[in-house]
Design a protein around this motif. Structure first.
Motif, short mmCIF file in Angstrom:
data_model
loop_
_atom_site.label_atom_id
_atom_site.label_comp_id
_atom_site.label_asym_id
_atom_site.label_seq_id
_atom_site.Cartn_x
_atom_site.Cartn_y
_atom_site.Cartn_z
N ASP A 147 0.82 -1.23 0.00
CA ASP A 147 0.00 0.00 0.00
C ASP A 147 0.85 1.27 0.00
O ASP A 147 0.30 2.38 0.02
N ASP A 148 2.17 1.12 -0.02
CA ASP A 148 3.05 2.29 0.19
C ASP A 148 2.84 3.38 -0.85
O ASP A 148 2.82 4.57 -0.52
N LEU A 149 2.72 2.98 -2.11
CA LEU A 149 2.63 3.99 -3.17
C LEU A 149 1.29 4.71 -3.13
O LEU A 149 1.23 5.93 -3.32
N ALA A 150 0.23 3.96 -2.89
CA ALA A 150 -1.09 4.60 -2.78
C ALA A 150 -1.13 5.59 -1.63
O ALA A 150 -1.65 6.71 -1.75
N LYS A 151 -0.58 5.20 -0.50
CA LYS A 151 -0.58 6.08 0.67
C LYS A 151 0.27 7.32 0.43
O LYS A 151 -0.10 8.43 0.87
N ALA A 152 1.38 7.15 -0.27
CA ALA A 152 2.23 8.31 -0.59
C ALA A 152 1.49 9.27 -1.52
O ALA A 152 1.55 10.49 -1.34
N LEU A 153 0.78 8.73 -2.50
CA LEU A 153 0.00 9.59 -3.40
C LEU A 153 -1.11 10.29 -2.65
O LEU A 153 -1.40 11.48 -2.90
N TYR A 173 2.42 -0.76 -14.28
CA TYR A 173 2.88 0.11 -13.20
C TYR A 173 1.75 0.58 -12.31
O TYR A 173 1.90 0.64 -11.08
N PHE A 174 0.62 0.92 -12.89
CA PHE A 174 -0.45 1.43 -12.03
C PHE A 174 -1.03 0.33 -11.16
O PHE A 174 -1.64 0.61 -10.12
N ALA A 175 -0.82 -0.93 -11.53
CA ALA A 175 -1.27 -2.04 -10.70
C ALA A 175 -0.56 -2.07 -9.35
O ALA A 175 -1.02 -2.73 -8.41
N ALA A 176 0.57 -1.37 -9.24
CA ALA A 176 1.29 -1.30 -7.96
C ALA A 176 0.66 -0.30 -7.00
O ALA A 176 1.04 -0.24 -5.83
N VAL A 177 -0.30 0.48 -7.48
CA VAL A 177 -1.01 1.45 -6.63
C VAL A 177 -2.29 0.78 -6.14
O VAL A 177 -3.24 0.60 -6.90
N SER A 178 -2.30 0.39 -4.87
CA SER A 178 -3.42 -0.38 -4.32
C SER A 178 -4.73 0.39 -4.44
O SER A 178 -4.86 1.49 -3.85
N PRO A 179 -5.72 -0.14 -5.15
CA PRO A 179 -7.00 0.57 -5.27
C PRO A 179 -7.74 0.68 -3.93
O PRO A 179 -8.51 1.61 -3.72
N LYS A 180 -7.49 -0.27 -3.03
CA LYS A 180 -8.14 -0.21 -1.73
C LYS A 180 -7.57 0.91 -0.86
O LYS A 180 -8.28 1.54 -0.09
N ALA A 181 -6.27 1.15 -1.00
CA ALA A 181 -5.62 2.17 -0.18
C ALA A 181 -5.71 3.56 -0.80
O ALA A 181 -5.64 4.57 -0.09
N LEU A 182 -5.89 3.62 -2.12
CA LEU A 182 -5.93 4.92 -2.80
C LEU A 182 -7.27 5.61 -2.54
O LEU A 182 -8.33 5.03 -2.78
N LYS A 183 -7.21 6.85 -2.06
CA LYS A 183 -8.43 7.59 -1.72
C LYS A 183 -8.78 8.65 -2.77
O LYS A 183 -9.68 9.45 -2.55
N LEU A 184 -8.09 8.62 -3.89
CA LEU A 184 -8.26 9.67 -4.89
C LEU A 184 -9.19 9.23 -6.02
O LEU A 184 -9.29 8.03 -6.33
N LYS A 185 -9.84 10.19 -6.64
CA LYS A 185 -10.58 9.94 -7.88
C LYS A 185 -9.58 9.78 -9.01
O LYS A 185 -8.67 10.60 -9.14
N VAL A 186 -9.75 8.74 -9.81
CA VAL A 186 -8.78 8.44 -10.86
C VAL A 186 -9.40 8.63 -12.24
O VAL A 186 -10.49 8.11 -12.54
N ILE A 187 -8.69 9.38 -13.08
CA ILE A 187 -9.04 9.52 -14.50
C ILE A 187 -7.93 8.84 -15.31
O ILE A 187 -6.75 9.17 -15.13
N THR A 188 -8.31 7.91 -16.18
CA THR A 188 -7.34 7.17 -16.99
C THR A 188 -7.62 7.44 -18.47
O THR A 188 -8.48 6.78 -19.07
#
Length: 259
Positions: A147-153, A173-188
């Motif tokens: 979860d480190d990368l998601a929390k840092a973001l 690469y984006f698969a390394a950003v945990s969707p459960k830990a990421l609290k941001l709205k994502v536009i891809t």
């Protein structure tokens, strides 16, 4: 908003007259280097599916990696990577103010360094996020970063007062950003080519990678901070196609480039 892109396998090691910064996950990079340094050449070759020459090159890079490198041994990340995405980003042509804005808003996901700012100092390396490098945290780099990368973001977005992330990185690469830990709205954003052959528009990997870099550049140069501004992207002949888009996945379409 924050924007994330992938790194590149190919490097441009030209000297740059810019002041570099320290990566946030430098200690993790050193731990991963020590792990990779202990791999036999054949194991390193298989880990990243490398040729003999590239395996030796990367073995030597890990061997030469220093805990506290002199400035001459490092380069700023966004100027050191030289793959397709970076042809679109063209970081070397950004002016000082644009680079400063990018330093706050643009992030590079990295298998070795985790999360990099454009001017973070890196040593030469190659370690794809999808590599199954075994560490104490698990069998792959996805296990290592957890979860480190998601929390840092999350923290960095909070510092900017935003809850929006534009994902211009690859799936690997984006698969390394945990969707459960990421609290941001994502536009891809999705970038597609229309060949006019009746088969409909398609994603062409080379063009899509370059377009993702161009989108990051567009956001930086125009200081875009909301989702509506992203839809105005028009570099390289692309135009927003509302009929194929959703709020989370805006589609940008152009005619297939002539040879």
């Amino acid at each position: 908003m924050l924007v994330v892109i992938s790194p590149a396998k190919r490097l441009d090691w030209e000297m740059r007259d810019v002041e570099m910064t320290a990566p946030a996950f430098q200690d993790d990079a050193l731990r991963l280097v020590k792990t990779a340094r202990n791999l036999p050449l054949g194991k390193l070759k298989g880990l990243m599916d490398l040729s003999d020459d590239l395996a030796r090159l990367n073995r030597d890079r890990f061997a030469a990696f220093e805990d506290a490198p002199e400035p001459g041994l490092t380069r700023p990340a966004a100027l050191a990577f030289a793959g397709d995405t970076y042809q679109g980003l063209e970081a070397a042509s950004l002016d000082k103010e644009e680079l400063a804005w990018a330093q706050d808003h643009l992030r590079i996901l990295s298998g070795l360094y985790g999360l990099l700012r454009p001017l973070d100092a890196i040593q030469p390396y190659r370690l794809e996020m999808g590599s199954r490098l075994k560490t104490r945290r698990g069998a792959s780099l996805y296990d290592y970063w957890r979860d480190d990368l998601a929390k840092a973001l999350n923290r960095q977005a909070e510092d900017l007062g935003t809850d929006l992330l534009v994902n211009c990185a690859s799936q690997e690469y984006f698969a390394a950003v945990s969707p459960k830990a990421l609290k941001l709205k994502v536009i891809t954003p999705q970038f597609m080519e229309e060949k006019g052959d009746g088969k409909g528009p398609k994603i062409v990997s080379f063009f899509a990678k370059k377009a993702r870099g161009a989108m990051a550049r567009f956001i930086v140069q125009n200081r875009i901070t909301d989702g509506c501004g992203v839809l105005e992207f028009d570099l390289g002949g692309y135009r927003f196609d509302p009929s194929r888009s959703t709020r989370e996945r805006p589609v940008f379409l152009r005619p297939y480039p002539a040879a």
